[in-house]
Enzyme design. Structure first.
Site, PDB file in Angstrom:
ATOM      1  N   LYS A 117      -6.972  -3.153  -5.526  1.00  0.00           N
ATOM      2  CA  LYS A 117      -6.049  -3.896  -6.371  1.00  0.00           C
ATOM      3  C   LYS A 117      -4.679  -3.258  -6.186  1.00  0.00           C
ATOM      4  O   LYS A 117      -4.408  -2.165  -6.693  1.00  0.00           O
ATOM      5  CB  LYS A 117      -6.483  -3.839  -7.837  1.00  0.00           C
ATOM      6  CG  LYS A 117      -5.608  -4.714  -8.723  1.00  0.00           C
ATOM      7  CD  LYS A 117      -6.189  -4.811 -10.111  1.00  0.00           C
ATOM      8  CE  LYS A 117      -5.432  -5.778 -11.001  1.00  0.00           C
ATOM      9  NZ  LYS A 117      -4.005  -5.807 -10.867  1.00  0.00           N
ATOM     10  N   CYS A 430      27.610  21.254 -10.123  1.00  0.00           N
ATOM     11  CA  CYS A 430      28.283  22.546 -10.158  1.00  0.00           C
ATOM     12  C   CYS A 430      29.243  22.532  -8.978  1.00  0.00           C
ATOM     13  O   CYS A 430      28.856  22.234  -7.850  1.00  0.00           O
ATOM     14  CB  CYS A 430      27.261  23.665  -9.994  1.00  0.00           C
ATOM     15  SG  CYS A 430      28.025  25.224  -9.532  1.00  0.00           S
TER      16      CYS A 430
HETATM   17  S1  IVH Z   1      -6.719 -11.987  -6.167  1.00  0.00           S
HETATM   18  C1  IVH Z   1      -7.281 -15.924  -8.437  1.00  0.00           C
HETATM   19  N1  IVH Z   1      -6.660  -9.662  -4.959  1.00  0.00           N
HETATM   20  O1  IVH Z   1      -3.622  -8.458  -9.594  1.00  0.00           O
HETATM   21  C2  IVH Z   1      -7.267 -14.571  -7.862  1.00  0.00           C
HETATM   22  N2  IVH Z   1      -5.159 -10.039  -6.772  1.00  0.00           N
HETATM   23  O2  IVH Z   1      -4.384  -8.756 -12.402  1.00  0.00           O
HETATM   24  C3  IVH Z   1      -5.921 -14.153  -7.466  1.00  0.00           C
HETATM   25  N3  IVH Z   1      -3.671  -8.153  -7.246  1.00  0.00           N
HETATM   26  O3  IVH Z   1      -1.994 -11.527 -10.163  1.00  0.00           O
HETATM   27  C4  IVH Z   1      -5.723 -12.698  -7.364  1.00  0.00           C
HETATM   28  N4  IVH Z   1      -4.438  -6.838  -5.647  1.00  0.00           N
HETATM   29  O4  IVH Z   1      -0.986  -9.885  -8.457  1.00  0.00           O
HETATM   30  C5  IVH Z   1      -6.142 -10.428  -5.935  1.00  0.00           C
HETATM   31  N5  IVH Z   1      -6.689  -7.661  -3.784  1.00  0.00           N
HETATM   32  C6  IVH Z   1      -6.173  -8.430  -4.751  1.00  0.00           C
HETATM   33  C7  IVH Z   1      -5.138  -7.975  -5.584  1.00  0.00           C
HETATM   34  C8  IVH Z   1      -4.656  -8.813  -6.608  1.00  0.00           C
HETATM   35  C9  IVH Z   1      -3.567  -6.960  -6.639  1.00  0.00           C
HETATM   36  C10 IVH Z   1      -2.870  -8.572  -8.408  1.00  0.00           C
HETATM   37  C11 IVH Z   1      -2.376  -9.985  -8.359  1.00  0.00           C
HETATM   38  C12 IVH Z   1      -2.912 -10.638  -9.596  1.00  0.00           C
HETATM   39  C13 IVH Z   1      -3.175  -9.469 -10.480  1.00  0.00           C
HETATM   40  C14 IVH Z   1      -4.218  -9.806 -11.512  1.00  0.00           C
END
Ligand code: IVH
Length: 672
Positions: A117, A430
């Site tokens: 993530k 300084c």
């Molecule tokens: S999938 C419908 N994959 O996390 C699914 N999101 O908390 C769409 N994010 O809005 C998201 N890494 O900005 C997906 N590997 C990943 C991600 C990811 C970060 C973010 C994204 C999303 C948020 C949700």
């Protein structure tokens, strides 16, 4: 007319080359040419476009440098809402999610994809006719802001996708890619250091920095911030065009996006737990921050069956790692003097464990930051630790009963010299050139790992060397004698010899390291590297005027001025001379030219070679005067083909360019 045709041809060739090198550098992380060579190509393209404006296209690599600021953002509706994800903070919640999925579709076990993530800003990229037409922020999920000129500056985002690659994947030329824009920790730290030095806004974490860099009206600012894009979602007319999410990830890679890395196919939730477990400690080693793991049902059929709630898909969930935040009390605020004389306030904290590390200090950057936080000594604060970065204070959570305000001292705490704040700067400095704190900090910086890497020259030794007057500047290190060093406290004969050896060995380091080690204001590691690629020696750099410095990639007027100011200082000129006399005179590596037998010839390499890497093969022909190009055109003289060649091989055949196998290539070079 003939001239215009030639220009068009050259423009196309340059664009092909730039696209190829951007892909190698920003997506694969395997550059084949230097930054300086890349810049030369970009400069030539910009010149041609200026002379022939009719040749400018919206997908030209020159848009990467930014362009003019706009008055405001346009709001755009998303074709399909950009939903957020439900969060799980424990494995129980994850197990519940798995149970709901299994019960929902009546299966024993589900195939999931576990992905990082990414902690950034989500972006939707819309392609039309294979070209990037629009980049839109998530916004409220239904409508976002049009940030097209900004995202076009992000080099890992393709401005154009090959129609042949789309065709191969049975995809139309109109599609959408979603993913995350983020900033690596290193870029974040470097940027904050520069912001701090030049008295500008400090960003709290890489996520805010990434968001702040994309949502600016002036795209040239985005261009200067080194941002990355990771793609994780592909849509055609608002639908996923594959049977599995893993197919989407593979397809994104084929289309030359930097697709989500390190993802894993997990057979059942148990394997998801293992993935989360494995990455929790390892995430510190990643160059960017992740705040958890996203778990997605792999089958699109099952995804469709499960559907969505109003807010999030039922087929995906985000497992969040525990935050590395903690509250503690600020017992004191002290001031540190840096090597440029900047006074940095540092919070002395009641020691607290944050993510397994004891934290007792936190930088407060500058007085403006203290004012912004409304912080006083005695307050309770929320702190956050991100990777190796020194923790920072997020906010005051409780005002202390006996709180007292902090004031910047009028005199330097190290030397008593006057403290001055320039009108347009946040930083207090300084002004005493002989301040020992500056001297000590410069020595520590000079010896640091990424600079001259003199292991053993730590603060205890530096304190003594400066306090005893044995070392007045960095060049004095090279005249130290074994006997003098051996007499210092905490120094045995053996460690003294070690230190002397290390100092001597540092003479062999690269020019890039030496430039960085000098501690020129606003010149970090990367700028050091770029300067070393542009100038062939320290002497050459030292006499360059601001205009010449300005020609170096990423060197803006402020950095150019800081470099010129450094070398115009007579004390610094003396140091440079002393360094040269001591034998510290690295030069940039010049290519060895063995013959001109391939002068004017152009080679392209494709596929895997058995006896050397493509880069080595390229070096070999360049030693004989040839050029190596990333793309095949009618002007190409030879295409050397290894195993599993790419589309370049097809292009060579199409254009009738001579194709060589590796043995034929070796024969041509006289290696066999
Ligand atoms: S999938 C419908 N994959 O996390 C699914 N999101 O908390 C769409 N994010 O809005 C998201 N890494 O900005 C997906 N590997 C990943 C991600 C990811 C970060 C973010 C994204 C999303 C948020 C949700």
């Amino acid at each position: 007319m003939a001239k215009a045709v030639a220009a068009k041809h050259e423009v196309e060739e340059l664009r092909d080359k730039l696209r190829h090198h951007e892909y190698l550098y920003y997506v694969l992380d395997q550059p084949e040419i230097s930054d300086a060579a890349y810049d030369r190509l970009m400069k030539r393209l910009a010149e041609l476009e200026a002379a022939h404006p009719e040749l400018i296209t919206p997908d030209s690599p020159t848009v990467r440098v930014g362009g003019t600021p706009r008055a405001g953002f346009q709001t755009v509706q998303h074709a399909r809402p950009m939903l957020s994800l439900d969060n799980a903070f424990s494995y129980e919640t994850l197990a519940d999610f798995d149970r709901r999925v299994r019960q929902g579709i009546g299966r024993e076990k589900i195939e999931y994809i576990a992905e990082h993530k990414f902690d950034g800003l989500s972006i939707s990229l819309q392609y039309e006719n294979g070209g990037l037409a629009r980049g839109v922020t998530r916004g409220d999920g239904r409508t976002g802001e049009d940030v097209t000129p900004n995202v076009k500056t992000i080099r890992s985002i393709p401005l154009r996708v090959e129609l042949a690659a789309l065709k191969k994947l049975k995809l139309p030329p109109r599609f959408e890619v979603r993913g995350e824009v983020l900033m690596t920790r290193k870029a974040f730290e470097a940027m904050n250091r520069q912001q701090e030095e030049s008295g500008k806004k400090i960003f709290v974490n890489p996520r805010n920095a990434a968001a702040g860099s994309v949502r600016v009206l002036d795209p040239s600012i985005t261009a200067r911030r080194r941002l990355e894009f990771f793609a994780y979602y592909l849509l055609v007319d608002g639908e996923v065009p594959f049977a599995k999410h893993s197919d989407s990830l593979e397809a994104l890679k084929q289309l030359r996006f930097r697709a989500s890395e390190h993802w894993k196919l997990c057979d059942g939730v148990e394997e998801v737990f293992k993935y989360c477990d494995a990455w929790e400690p390892k995430r510190e080693e990643l160059p960017y921050e992740i705040d958890g793991v996203v778990i997605k049902v792999n089958s699109l059929g099952i995804q469709r069956e499960l559907g969505y709630t109003a807010k999030a898909p039922r087929w995906a969930i985000a497992y969040k790692y525990p935050a590395r935040q903690e509250t503690t009390v600020v017992n004191d605020i002290r001031v540190q003097v840096g090597r440029t004389g900047t006074l940095t306030p540092v919070a002395v904290l009641e020691p607290v464990q944050v993510g397994g590390v004891t934290v007792s200090r936190s930088t407060l950057h500058n007085m403006d930051e203290i004012d912004r936080l409304g912080l006083q000594i005695g307050d309770t604060v929320l702190i956050e630790r991100a990777g190796e970065v020194i923790p920072h204070v997020l906010k005051v959570t409780k005002e202390g009963e006996n709180r007292r305000p902090f004031r910047m001292p009028k005199n330097c705490p190290e030397c008593g010299g006057a403290v001055h704040r320039a009108e347009d700067e946040v930083a207090y400095r300084c002004v005493n050139a002989a301040c020992p704190a500056k001297r000590k900090e410069s020595l520590l910086h000079f010896a640091s790992r990424h600079a001259m890497d003199i292991n053993g020259l730590g603060d205890k030794i530096v304190d003594q060397l400066v306090d005893k007057g044995m070392v007045k500047d960095i060049a004095d290190l090279y005249t130290l004698k074994l006997d003098d060093v051996a007499e210092l406290e905490r120094m045995g004969e053996k460690s003294a010899q070690n230190l002397i050896d290390q100092i001597a060995a540092s003479k062999k380091h690269t020019l890039a390291r030496l430039i960085y080690a000098l501690g020129i204001r606003m010149v970090g590691e990367r700028t050091g590297q770029l300067l070393a690629e542009h100038f062939s020696s320290l002497d050459e750099l030292a006499v360059a005027n601001e205009e010449q410095l300005f020609e170096v990639t990423e060197v803006g007027p402020k950095v150019a001025a800081a470099i010129a100011e450094f070398f115009s200082e007579s004390a610094n000129q003396k140091i440079i001379k002393k360094l040269d006399k001591a034998g510290v005179r690295p030069t940039a590596e010049k290519r060895v030219i063995k013959s001109q037998k391939f002068a004017g010839k152009s080679f392209v390499f494709t596929g895997g070679l058995a006896h050397r890497s493509r880069e080595e093969a390229g070096q070999l022909v360049m030693q004989h005067g040839a050029k190596v190009s990333g793309s095949v055109s009618k002007k190409t003289d030879y295409v050397v083909v290894g195993t599993d060649p790419g589309s370049k091989y097809d292009k060579a055949k199409e254009l009738g360019v001579p194709v060589l196998t590796e043995p034929e290539f070796e024969k041509l070079l006289g290696l066999k």
